[in-house]
Design a protein around this motif. Structure first.
Motif, PDB file in Angstrom:
ATOM      1  N   ASP A 110     -56.995  18.197 -23.840  1.00  0.00           N
ATOM      2  CA  ASP A 110     -56.466  16.973 -23.248  1.00  0.00           C
ATOM      3  C   ASP A 110     -57.508  15.860 -23.408  1.00  0.00           C
ATOM      4  O   ASP A 110     -58.645  15.988 -22.940  1.00  0.00           O
ATOM      5  CB  ASP A 110     -56.164  17.197 -21.765  1.00  0.00           C
ATOM      6  CG  ASP A 110     -55.598  15.960 -21.100  1.00  0.00           C
ATOM      7  OD1 ASP A 110     -54.398  15.698 -21.258  1.00  0.00           O
ATOM      8  OD2 ASP A 110     -56.380  15.235 -20.437  1.00  0.00           O
ATOM      9  N   ARG A 111     -57.086  14.784 -24.067  1.00  0.00           N
ATOM     10  CA  ARG A 111     -58.033  13.720 -24.425  1.00  0.00           C
ATOM     11  C   ARG A 111     -58.711  13.090 -23.211  1.00  0.00           C
ATOM     12  O   ARG A 111     -59.939  12.948 -23.171  1.00  0.00           O
ATOM     13  CB  ARG A 111     -57.302  12.639 -25.219  1.00  0.00           C
ATOM     14  CG  ARG A 111     -58.156  11.427 -25.544  1.00  0.00           C
ATOM     15  CD  ARG A 111     -57.360  10.399 -26.314  1.00  0.00           C
ATOM     16  NE  ARG A 111     -56.244   9.866 -25.548  1.00  0.00           N
ATOM     17  CZ  ARG A 111     -56.340   8.838 -24.701  1.00  0.00           C
ATOM     18  NH1 ARG A 111     -57.506   8.271 -24.498  1.00  0.00           N
ATOM     19  NH2 ARG A 111     -55.276   8.392 -24.063  1.00  0.00           N
ATOM     20  N   GLN A 112     -57.933  12.741 -22.208  1.00  0.00           N
ATOM     21  CA  GLN A 112     -58.507  12.047 -21.054  1.00  0.00           C
ATOM     22  C   GLN A 112     -59.429  12.950 -20.241  1.00  0.00           C
ATOM     23  O   GLN A 112     -60.509  12.526 -19.816  1.00  0.00           O
ATOM     24  CB  GLN A 112     -57.390  11.491 -20.165  1.00  0.00           C
ATOM     25  CG  GLN A 112     -56.683  10.287 -20.787  1.00  0.00           C
ATOM     26  CD  GLN A 112     -55.707   9.632 -19.832  1.00  0.00           C
ATOM     27  OE1 GLN A 112     -55.036  10.310 -19.059  1.00  0.00           O
ATOM     28  NE2 GLN A 112     -55.618   8.311 -19.885  1.00  0.00           N
ATOM     29  N   SER A 113     -59.020  14.198 -20.038  1.00  0.00           N
ATOM     30  CA  SER A 113     -59.871  15.135 -19.283  1.00  0.00           C
ATOM     31  C   SER A 113     -61.181  15.380 -20.020  1.00  0.00           C
ATOM     32  O   SER A 113     -62.262  15.437 -19.412  1.00  0.00           O
ATOM     33  CB  SER A 113     -59.141  16.466 -19.080  1.00  0.00           C
ATOM     34  OG  SER A 113     -57.952  16.279 -18.369  1.00  0.00           O
ATOM     35  N   SER A 169     -54.887   7.707 -29.415  1.00  0.00           N
ATOM     36  CA  SER A 169     -53.746   7.165 -28.675  1.00  0.00           C
ATOM     37  C   SER A 169     -52.889   8.251 -28.025  1.00  0.00           C
ATOM     38  O   SER A 169     -52.154   7.983 -27.079  1.00  0.00           O
ATOM     39  CB  SER A 169     -52.866   6.330 -29.616  1.00  0.00           C
ATOM     40  OG  SER A 169     -52.426   7.127 -30.709  1.00  0.00           O
ATOM     41  N   GLY A 170     -52.974   9.481 -28.525  1.00  0.00           N
ATOM     42  CA  GLY A 170     -52.156  10.571 -27.992  1.00  0.00           C
ATOM     43  C   GLY A 170     -52.785  11.230 -26.779  1.00  0.00           C
ATOM     44  O   GLY A 170     -53.947  11.003 -26.455  1.00  0.00           O
ATOM     45  N   ASP A 171     -52.003  12.071 -26.099  1.00  0.00           N
ATOM     46  CA  ASP A 171     -52.521  12.804 -24.936  1.00  0.00           C
ATOM     47  C   ASP A 171     -53.472  13.915 -25.357  1.00  0.00           C
ATOM     48  O   ASP A 171     -54.363  14.295 -24.602  1.00  0.00           O
ATOM     49  CB  ASP A 171     -51.361  13.414 -24.129  1.00  0.00           C
ATOM     50  CG  ASP A 171     -50.507  12.342 -23.473  1.00  0.00           C
ATOM     51  OD1 ASP A 171     -51.044  11.256 -23.201  1.00  0.00           O
ATOM     52  OD2 ASP A 171     -49.306  12.592 -23.260  1.00  0.00           O
ATOM     53  N   GLU A 172     -53.253  14.445 -26.576  1.00  0.00           N
ATOM     54  CA  GLU A 172     -54.070  15.565 -27.055  1.00  0.00           C
ATOM     55  C   GLU A 172     -54.939  15.158 -28.238  1.00  0.00           C
ATOM     56  O   GLU A 172     -54.560  14.305 -29.039  1.00  0.00           O
ATOM     57  CB  GLU A 172     -53.171  16.732 -27.485  1.00  0.00           C
ATOM     58  CG  GLU A 172     -52.511  17.460 -26.330  1.00  0.00           C
ATOM     59  CD  GLU A 172     -51.803  18.721 -26.793  1.00  0.00           C
ATOM     60  OE1 GLU A 172     -51.459  18.806 -27.987  1.00  0.00           O
ATOM     61  OE2 GLU A 172     -51.589  19.630 -25.963  1.00  0.00           O
ATOM     62  N   ASP A 231     -55.876  12.881 -34.112  1.00  0.00           N
ATOM     63  CA  ASP A 231     -55.229  12.268 -32.956  1.00  0.00           C
ATOM     64  C   ASP A 231     -53.837  12.860 -32.798  1.00  0.00           C
ATOM     65  O   ASP A 231     -53.008  12.769 -33.711  1.00  0.00           O
ATOM     66  CB  ASP A 231     -55.142  10.750 -33.201  1.00  0.00           C
ATOM     67  CG  ASP A 231     -54.644   9.983 -31.981  1.00  0.00           C
ATOM     68  OD1 ASP A 231     -54.118  10.617 -31.049  1.00  0.00           O
ATOM     69  OD2 ASP A 231     -54.785   8.751 -31.973  1.00  0.00           O
ATOM     70  N   GLY A 268     -51.438  11.768 -31.241  1.00  0.00           N
ATOM     71  CA  GLY A 268     -50.379  10.764 -31.207  1.00  0.00           C
ATOM     72  C   GLY A 268     -50.336   9.868 -32.418  1.00  0.00           C
ATOM     73  O   GLY A 268     -49.564   8.916 -32.459  1.00  0.00           O
TER      74      GLY A 268
END
Length: 374
Positions: A267-270, A340-343, A359, A361
Motif C-alpha cells: 500500500d503506497r500511503q502506508s 497515483s495508484g493505491d498500490e 505504479d 494506477g
C-alpha cells in the motif's frame, strides 16, 4: 510610452516573467524586463540568455513605445499596491526614466534602452505539435524530481524528451536520472512529433514550465515547437522559449532491469508514512533504510550510530524468497510521492541490483532505484 493597466493583470504577468531574471547579473540589461505597448496591449519580456518568457496583457494605451526597467523592483512595487488599483506607466521625453503611479503612490525608475535588450527567439524550429496541458504536466511531474544537480554531468541536468516505438505504438517519452534513480513517463505521441530529435530540456526551463502549467487550465492546448537547439511552448498568452542542453543523454534502457522476478506489492500511503517515520532517526550522512521481506511481511529498519534504531512492520503481498535490501529513504519518499495508484509494485532481483518500481494506477510510468549498502 504611456499606458494604464489594472494592477491584478500587470502583477500576474510580471509574476510569470520576472522569475526568469537572475537576482545577480554582470550584464545590467539582463536585470530588466522589456515593456512594449502596441495595439492596446502591454507586451512583457524577460530573459537570462538561455530562457526567455514573453506575455501580452490588455492595457489602455495612450502613447505607444518601449523601454526596460528593473524586473524584480517593478514586481515588488506592483505587488505592494492595493487590490483593484489602476497603474499608470509612462516614460519621460528622454526615455531614461519611467514613472509608475497609482492613486497617491509615485515611483520613478531608471530605464535602459530597448535596443540593448537581447533576443534569443531567432532561428527556425523544425517540429511542432499540440499537447494538452494536463498531459505535458504529467510527463514533467512524474520525472522532474530525478533530474541531476551534478554540474559535471551536465547532460543529466534536464528531462530527456523523445519519441520511441513501444508496444507497436509511437510514444512521447520523458526520462530523467541522476545515476541513483531513474524516472520514465510516456504517452501516445501527438501528431507532428514524429521524427523529432531527442532533446534535453534544462532544469530551470522544466521548473518554469511546471509553474506556468499549474497556473492554467488542464484542458488547454499547449503549442510546442522545437529543433535540436531550442524549444518554444505557447501557454495561453505566455510564450516560453529556451535553449536546450547540448549533449547526449545516456542509453537509459540499459539500466532498466528486465529480469527482476520477485514482486513485492504494498500500500503506497502506508509504506510512504512508514518510511517517513523510521527515517526520522537517520542522520544526513546515512539515510539508508533496510527493507527485509519475509512471509508477506515487510520490516523497515533504520540504524543511526548517533541516534539509535527504528523499526516498523507492514503487511505486504510477497511470495518469493526472503530478501533484505537497502535504499536511500529520501529517494523512496520522492518516488512514492509521484505514484497515483493505491498500490506500488517493487520488482526485486537481489540486494545489489537495481529495483524496478511500478505504479499500480499508471502503466505509463516506471521508476528504477539503485540499492544502498546497509
Amino acid at each position: 510610452m504611456r499606458i494604464i493597466i489594472e494592477r491584478s493583470n500587470l502583477l500576474k504577468s510580471l509574476s510569470h516573467v520576472h522569475r526568469v531574471v537572475e537576482r545577480r547579473n554582470t550584464i545590467p540589461i539582463l536585470s530588466n524586463v522589456l515593456l512594449r505597448t502596441e495595439d492596446g496591449a502591454l507586451r512583457l519580456k524577460a530573459t537570462d540568455l538561455d530562457l526567455e518568457i514573453t506575455e501580452s496583457v490588455a492595457a489602455t494605451g495612450e502613447q505607444e513605445g518601449a523601454t526596460t526597467v528593473p524586473a524584480h523592483l517593478l514586481y515588488d512595487i506592483v505587488r505592494k499596491l492595493p487590490d483593484g488599483a489602476e497603474v499608470k506607466l509612462s516614460t519621460n521625453a528622454d526615455g531614461n526614466q519611467m514613472t509608475v503611479s497609482s492613486g497617491r503612490s509615485n515611483f520613478r525608475l531608471q530605464c535602459l534602452p530597448e535596443s540593448d535588450f537581447p533576443d534569443i527567439t531567432a532561428g527556425a524550429l523544425s517540429h511542432a505539435f499540440t499537447i494538452k496541458a494536463a498531459e505535458l504536466s504529467r510527463l514533467i511531474d512524474r520525472t522532474h524530481f530525478a533530474i541531476s544537480t551534478e554540474e559535471t554531468r551536465y547532460y543529466l541536468n534536464g528531462i530527456f524528451l523523445h519519441t520511441i516505438e513501444a508496444d507497436g505504438e509511437l510514444k512521447l517519452r520523458a526520462v530523467a536520472t541522476d545515476g541513483h534513480r531513474l524516472a520514465r513517463a510516456e504517452m501516445p505521441a501527438p501528431a507532428g512529433s514524429e521524427g523529432m530529435p531527442g532533446i534535453i530540456i534544462p532544469r530551470k526551463t522544466v521548473g518554469e514550465l511546471q509553474k506556468l502549467l499549474s497556473d492554467g487550465d488542464d484542458d488547454a492546448a499547449i503549442e510546442v515547437e522545437l529543433s535540436d537547439a531550442k524549444i518554444r511552448a505557447t501557454i495561453g498568452p505566455v510564450v516560453l522559449t529556451s535553449k536546450l542542453i547540448d549533449g547526449t543523454f545516456p542509453d537509459y534502457q540499459r539500466v532498466i532491469p528486465q529480469n527482476n522476478d520477485k514482486a513485492l506489492t504494498l500500500d503506497r500511503q502506508s509504506f510512504s508514512a512508514a518510511v517517513d517515520r523510521v527515517s526520522t532517526i537517520s542522520s544526513e550522512r546515512g539515510r539508508a533504510v533496510k527493507l527485509a521481506v519475509s512471509d508477506s511481511q515487510l520490516t523497515l529498519t533504520v540504524n543511526s550510530p548517533d541516534s539509535g534504531t527504528a523499526t516498523e512492520e507492514l503487511a505486504v503481498g510477497y511470495d518469493s524468497d526472503d530478501i533484505e535490501i537497502g535504499f536511500n529513504a529520501r529517494y523512496l519518499l520522492d518516488i512514492a510521492a509521484q505514484l497515483s495508484g493505491d498500490e506500488a509494485v517493487f520488482m526485486l532481483a537481489d540486494p545489489g541490483s537495481p529495483t524496478l518500481i511500478k505504479d499500480g494506477g499508471d502503466d505509463a510510468t516506471l521508476y528504477v532505484l539503485m540499492p544502498m549498502r546497509v
